[in-house]
Design a protein around this motif. Structure first.
Motif, PDB file in Angstrom:
ATOM      1  N   ARG A   1      12.107  52.510  72.987  1.00  0.00           N
ATOM      2  CA  ARG A   1      13.136  53.238  72.222  1.00  0.00           C
ATOM      3  C   ARG A   1      12.738  53.402  70.756  1.00  0.00           C
ATOM      4  O   ARG A   1      12.935  54.455  70.159  1.00  0.00           O
ATOM      5  N   GLU A   2      12.197  52.327  70.163  1.00  0.00           N
ATOM      6  CA  GLU A   2      11.907  52.356  68.725  1.00  0.00           C
ATOM      7  C   GLU A   2      10.530  52.919  68.400  1.00  0.00           C
ATOM      8  O   GLU A   2      10.336  53.495  67.328  1.00  0.00           O
ATOM      9  N   LEU A   3       9.564  52.734  69.323  1.00  0.00           N
ATOM     10  CA  LEU A   3       8.190  53.159  69.009  1.00  0.00           C
ATOM     11  C   LEU A   3       8.093  54.628  68.587  1.00  0.00           C
ATOM     12  O   LEU A   3       7.365  54.939  67.634  1.00  0.00           O
ATOM     13  N   PRO A   4       8.794  55.564  69.247  1.00  0.00           N
ATOM     14  CA  PRO A   4       8.675  56.964  68.797  1.00  0.00           C
ATOM     15  C   PRO A   4       9.091  57.143  67.348  1.00  0.00           C
ATOM     16  O   PRO A   4       8.482  57.922  66.611  1.00  0.00           O
ATOM     17  N   PHE A   5      10.124  56.419  66.911  1.00  0.00           N
ATOM     18  CA  PHE A   5      10.571  56.547  65.521  1.00  0.00           C
ATOM     19  C   PHE A   5       9.614  55.842  64.567  1.00  0.00           C
ATOM     20  O   PHE A   5       9.382  56.311  63.456  1.00  0.00           O
ATOM     21  N   LEU A   6       9.056  54.705  65.017  1.00  0.00           N
ATOM     22  CA  LEU A   6       8.042  54.031  64.210  1.00  0.00           C
ATOM     23  C   LEU A   6       6.834  54.953  64.024  1.00  0.00           C
ATOM     24  O   LEU A   6       6.307  55.108  62.912  1.00  0.00           O
ATOM     25  N   PHE A   7       6.407  55.599  65.118  1.00  0.00           N
ATOM     26  CA  PHE A   7       5.269  56.504  65.051  1.00  0.00           C
ATOM     27  C   PHE A   7       5.615  57.735  64.209  1.00  0.00           C
ATOM     28  O   PHE A   7       4.782  58.219  63.436  1.00  0.00           O
ATOM     29  N   ALA A   8       6.827  58.241  64.370  1.00  0.00           N
ATOM     30  CA  ALA A   8       7.244  59.416  63.593  1.00  0.00           C
ATOM     31  C   ALA A   8       7.239  59.082  62.108  1.00  0.00           C
ATOM     32  O   ALA A   8       6.732  59.851  61.281  1.00  0.00           O
ATOM     33  N   GLY A   9       7.794  57.901  61.767  1.00  0.00           N
ATOM     34  CA  GLY A   9       7.827  57.488  60.366  1.00  0.00           C
ATOM     35  C   GLY A   9       6.420  57.321  59.812  1.00  0.00           C
ATOM     36  O   GLY A   9       6.101  57.789  58.713  1.00  0.00           O
ATOM     37  N   SER A  10       5.564  56.680  60.589  1.00  0.00           N
ATOM     38  CA  SER A  10       4.195  56.467  60.159  1.00  0.00           C
ATOM     39  C   SER A  10       3.476  57.805  59.962  1.00  0.00           C
ATOM     40  O   SER A  10       2.708  57.979  59.003  1.00  0.00           O
ATOM     41  N   ALA A  11       3.749  58.749  60.861  1.00  0.00           N
ATOM     42  CA  ALA A  11       3.113  60.071  60.764  1.00  0.00           C
ATOM     43  C   ALA A  11       3.611  60.831  59.531  1.00  0.00           C
ATOM     44  O   ALA A  11       2.824  61.474  58.819  1.00  0.00           O
ATOM     45  N   LEU A  12       4.918  60.746  59.272  1.00  0.00           N
ATOM     46  CA  LEU A  12       5.473  61.403  58.078  1.00  0.00           C
ATOM     47  C   LEU A  12       4.836  60.814  56.818  1.00  0.00           C
ATOM     48  O   LEU A  12       4.430  61.540  55.901  1.00  0.00           O
TER      49      LEU A  12
ATOM     50  N   THR B   1       9.680  51.780  58.104  1.00  0.00           N
ATOM     51  CA  THR B   1      10.122  50.421  57.808  1.00  0.00           C
ATOM     52  C   THR B   1      11.363  50.063  58.613  1.00  0.00           C
ATOM     53  O   THR B   1      11.423  49.009  59.260  1.00  0.00           O
ATOM     54  N   VAL B   2      12.351  50.964  58.618  1.00  0.00           N
ATOM     55  CA  VAL B   2      13.605  50.665  59.317  1.00  0.00           C
ATOM     56  C   VAL B   2      13.367  50.522  60.820  1.00  0.00           C
ATOM     57  O   VAL B   2      13.828  49.564  61.451  1.00  0.00           O
ATOM     58  N   SER B   3      12.596  51.448  61.404  1.00  0.00           N
ATOM     59  CA  SER B   3      12.425  51.360  62.866  1.00  0.00           C
ATOM     60  C   SER B   3      11.595  50.135  63.243  1.00  0.00           C
ATOM     61  O   SER B   3      11.824  49.545  64.308  1.00  0.00           O
ATOM     62  N   GLY B   4      10.666  49.723  62.358  1.00  0.00           N
ATOM     63  CA  GLY B   4       9.906  48.505  62.635  1.00  0.00           C
ATOM     64  C   GLY B   4      10.806  47.280  62.650  1.00  0.00           C
ATOM     65  O   GLY B   4      10.707  46.427  63.540  1.00  0.00           O
ATOM     66  N   VAL B   5      11.705  47.212  61.679  1.00  0.00           N
ATOM     67  CA  VAL B   5      12.619  46.071  61.601  1.00  0.00           C
ATOM     68  C   VAL B   5      13.549  46.058  62.813  1.00  0.00           C
ATOM     69  O   VAL B   5      13.743  45.027  63.471  1.00  0.00           O
ATOM     70  N   VAL B   6      14.106  47.227  63.147  1.00  0.00           N
ATOM     71  CA  VAL B   6      15.017  47.312  64.296  1.00  0.00           C
ATOM     72  C   VAL B   6      14.281  46.906  65.574  1.00  0.00           C
ATOM     73  O   VAL B   6      14.801  46.151  66.399  1.00  0.00           O
ATOM     74  N   MET B   7      13.060  47.381  65.725  1.00  0.00           N
ATOM     75  CA  MET B   7      12.283  47.076  66.932  1.00  0.00           C
ATOM     76  C   MET B   7      12.090  45.568  67.081  1.00  0.00           C
ATOM     77  O   MET B   7      12.353  45.001  68.141  1.00  0.00           O
ATOM     78  N   GLU B   8      11.645  44.928  66.013  1.00  0.00           N
ATOM     79  CA  GLU B   8      11.379  43.490  66.113  1.00  0.00           C
ATOM     80  C   GLU B   8      12.658  42.697  66.367  1.00  0.00           C
ATOM     81  O   GLU B   8      12.656  41.698  67.082  1.00  0.00           O
ATOM     82  N   ARG B   9      13.773  43.151  65.782  1.00  0.00           N
ATOM     83  CA  ARG B   9      15.058  42.488  66.024  1.00  0.00           C
ATOM     84  C   ARG B   9      15.434  42.566  67.486  1.00  0.00           C
ATOM     85  O   ARG B   9      15.820  41.593  68.105  1.00  0.00           O
ATOM     86  N   ARG B  10      15.333  43.775  68.056  1.00  0.00           N
ATOM     87  CA  ARG B  10      15.859  43.990  69.405  1.00  0.00           C
ATOM     88  C   ARG B  10      14.976  43.359  70.483  1.00  0.00           C
ATOM     89  O   ARG B  10      15.451  42.943  71.527  1.00  0.00           O
ATOM     90  N   LEU B  11      13.670  43.285  70.226  1.00  0.00           N
ATOM     91  CA  LEU B  11      12.753  42.849  71.277  1.00  0.00           C
ATOM     92  C   LEU B  11      12.872  41.370  71.620  1.00  0.00           C
ATOM     93  O   LEU B  11      12.537  40.964  72.718  1.00  0.00           O
ATOM     94  N   GLY B  12      13.336  40.547  70.684  1.00  0.00           N
ATOM     95  CA  GLY B  12      13.418  39.112  70.965  1.00  0.00           C
ATOM     96  C   GLY B  12      12.038  38.526  71.181  1.00  0.00           C
ATOM     97  O   GLY B  12      11.137  38.715  70.355  1.00  0.00           O
ATOM     98  N   GLN B  13      11.858  37.862  72.336  1.00  0.00           N
ATOM     99  CA  GLN B  13      10.579  37.198  72.587  1.00  0.00           C
ATOM    100  C   GLN B  13       9.422  38.196  72.609  1.00  0.00           C
ATOM    101  O   GLN B  13       8.310  37.881  72.150  1.00  0.00           O
TER     102      GLN B  13
END
Lengths: 271, 299
Positions: free
Chosen positions: B161-172, B203-215
């Motif tokens: 769910r988050e990777l596309p936004f992380l990649f989009a942000g990184s690409a921008l 930055t935001v999608s990276g933080v959200v991703m790490e929060r949601r993924l847990g282990q």
């Protein structure tokens, strides 16, 4: 398509002779994959790979059992042995993600790589939930068990099943094997071996049922098998929806950036 | 802190095979694909809004990024001479097949757009091509998230769910950074804004991703992947903040652009490293599957 063919590997009668490994190597002319001393039981093969299409796992367990009423507990070793192989999944991730069409489903319902088409992109390797398929170094292409497609075309059973001295590896029409496995499981349970269970036989599991399934005597992860594998492409429609939303946000972000909504970024560059 | 999960395995061996994709090929391609895709999108809007210098820079960046990226992909293959087998079929179930077609379109269209811009010939064809990259560009920048998520690699699949936004942000951030580095400061305003928005999204999608993924987020925090992801976050956040004020000075522009570029590269290398780490440890495969099974079992 003819009948879907499969393997039923009954690990309760496996004696760990590795005849299946050898027969597979010989018939399919697989190169060696290194001679490594793993220092874990009798298994120096390690895992399935590009040049290892049958892998016999050895698990030495110590458990305490009551031998006789008056003798108390005594430690007894149990050896689990199991010949692992490609599962030939109903919903096969390797086949789904292959971009060239090199992987295909045969008339026997098995999953096979066409070596003259594979360009070695390596996508199938991390896609497999069982860690079966791999790219062969030096050769550059992906390889895995074909369930002896050539032998089946010639009306022969696969080399591993043919060589198995205890019929731990059984080959046949999948429906028939499933019935046979149910009977075997009932008998083992009746004999008090309640730890016996089937793995990969159910069409309702995450890969739609395996074409090669197993009777195990412990949890799957003990044998190095994933306990609840799911074909990764099951979530693909959802993945594309999230990526589509991200693509739209890219377009939106660029539009906003140029719209001059940010006073601080005005530059007078417009002509 | 997540308590250390207990699980059983076969002598601690991995259950799945780790991705065999190489460094620097694969992560650099992820960077270049993102750069090319967003540069195209910027070229489209720059054309409409009359930012001529920025339109020129981004058209060239889009073409070079796609061409270099495709070259890296070919070099990555086990059989590079069979590169064209990628276009042998169109398979919707394979993100790499879909992506090959997207990249082929993006590469061809952006090359036409850049050639027309640089030579001044066939301007109508060039404009039509750049307009078409308004579709292929954002797809080029984001399909790669589906590419990595559509595997059995826990740190990737669980993050679909988050990777596309992380990649989009990184690409921008990547394209914004290059745009502001390669365009005169007075005309690079929109590129700076793209960079700021990208840094924020990454930055935001990276933080959200790490929060949601847990282990499953552990591989993004530990070892080499952890160092790369932390560096990426610091460079991206820092570069993004600098980009907001970079209009004032050449030095700040250079610092910001280089920090954002380094941050984007660290992100891509970190993603590959985290994927490999999560595949190498059977914990990430076995524990969630076991929990799923035990959860379904009636007590």
């Amino acid at each position: 398509m003819t009948e879907r063919m499969g393997f039923f590997t009954d690990t309760s009668v496996c004696i760990g002779c590795k005849a299946c490994e050898v027969a597979c190597k010989e018939w399919n002319q697989l190169p060696d994959d290194g001679f490594v001393f793993e220092a874990t039981s009798y298994d120096n093969t390690g895992q399935l790979g590009a040049s290892t299409w049958r892998h016999v796992a050895f698990i030495e367990q110590t458990r305490t059992v009551r031998m006789k009423e008056d003798e108390g507990d005594s430690g007894v070793d149990r050896w689990l042995m199991s010949s692992d192989v490609c599962k030939h999944c109903t919903h096969a991730a390797c086949l789904d993600v292959c971009p060239t069409g090199a992987l295909f489903r045969t008339e026997f319902g098995t999953v096979v790589v066409q070596e003259d088409i594979c360009n070695g992109c390596g996508y199938c390797v991390p896609a497999c939930p069982f860690g079966v398929i791999d790219r062969r170094e030096g050769d550059g292409r992906a390889w895995k068990c074909t369930m002896c497609y050539d032998r089946q075309r010639g009306g022969l059973e696969p080399a591993c099943a043919k060589a198995c001295p205890t019929d731990s590896i059984q080959f046949g029409p999948l429906d028939e094997l499933r019935e046979r496995a149910e009977d075997r499981l009932e008998r083992l349970h009746a004999d008090g071996r309640s730890e016996a269970r089937l793995y990969g036989e159910s069409p309702d599991d995450g890969v739609g049922g395996a074409g090669a399934f197993f009777l195990l005597l412990d949890e799957p992860e003990v044998y190095g098998l994933p306990p609840d594998p799911v074909v990764t492409t099951r979530d693909l429609p959802s993945m594309w929806r999230w990526a589509g939303a991200a693509a739209l946000s890219v377009a939106g972000a660029v539009a906003v950036a140029f719209a001059g909504g940010f006073a601080g970024f005005r530059d007078g560059g417009r002509r | 802190m997540v308590p250390e999960a207990e699980f059983r395995s076969y002598y601690g061996r991995p259950v799945i095979k780790a991705p065999i994709w190489h460094e620097p090929h694969m992560p650099t391609y992820l960077y270049l694909g993102g750069l090319s895709g967003v540069s195209s999108m910027m070229a489209v809007v720059a054309g409409f809004t009359g930012h001529h210098r920025l339109a020129r820079t981004t058209r060239v960046a889009a073409a070079l990024g796609a061409a270099a990226g495709a070259g890296l992909l070919a070099a990555e293959l086990g059989r590079p001479e069979r590169f064209l087998n990628m276009l042998r079929v169109f398979k919707p179930t394979s993100p790499m097949s879909v992506g090959s077609w997207i990249l082929a379109a993006q590469g061809g269209l952006s090359a036409v757009a850049a050639s027309s811009e640089l030579t001044g010939s066939l301007p109508v064809v060039g404009d039509a091509a750049v307009l078409a990259t308004g579709v292929t560009g954002p797809l080029t920048a984001t399909y790669t998230a589906v590419l990595v998520a559509d595997t059995a690699v826990p740190a990737w699949h669980e993050a679909y769910r988050e990777l596309p936004f992380l990649f989009a942000g990184s690409a921008l951030a990547s394209a914004g950074a290059l745009g502001m580095l390669a365009t005169p400061r007075a005309e690079a305003g929109p590129a700076r804004a793209v960079a700021v928005l990208g840094a924020a999204m990454e930055t935001v999608s990276g933080v959200v991703m790490e929060r949601r993924l847990g282990q499953a987020a552990e591989p993004y925090r530990q070892g080499r992947a952890g160092r790369l992801m932390r560096s990426a976050r610091a460079l991206t956040a820092g570069g993004g903040l600098l980009a907001a004020v970079a209009g004032r000075s050449r030095t700040v522009t250079a610092l910001s652009g280089l920090a954002l570029t380094a941050g984007a590269l660290c992100t891509r290398f970190g993603i590959l490293a985290a994927g490999r780490a999560s595949a190498a440890d059977p914990k990430y495969t076995v524990v969630p599957q076991r929990q799923r099974l035990d959860g379904e079992r009636p007590a």
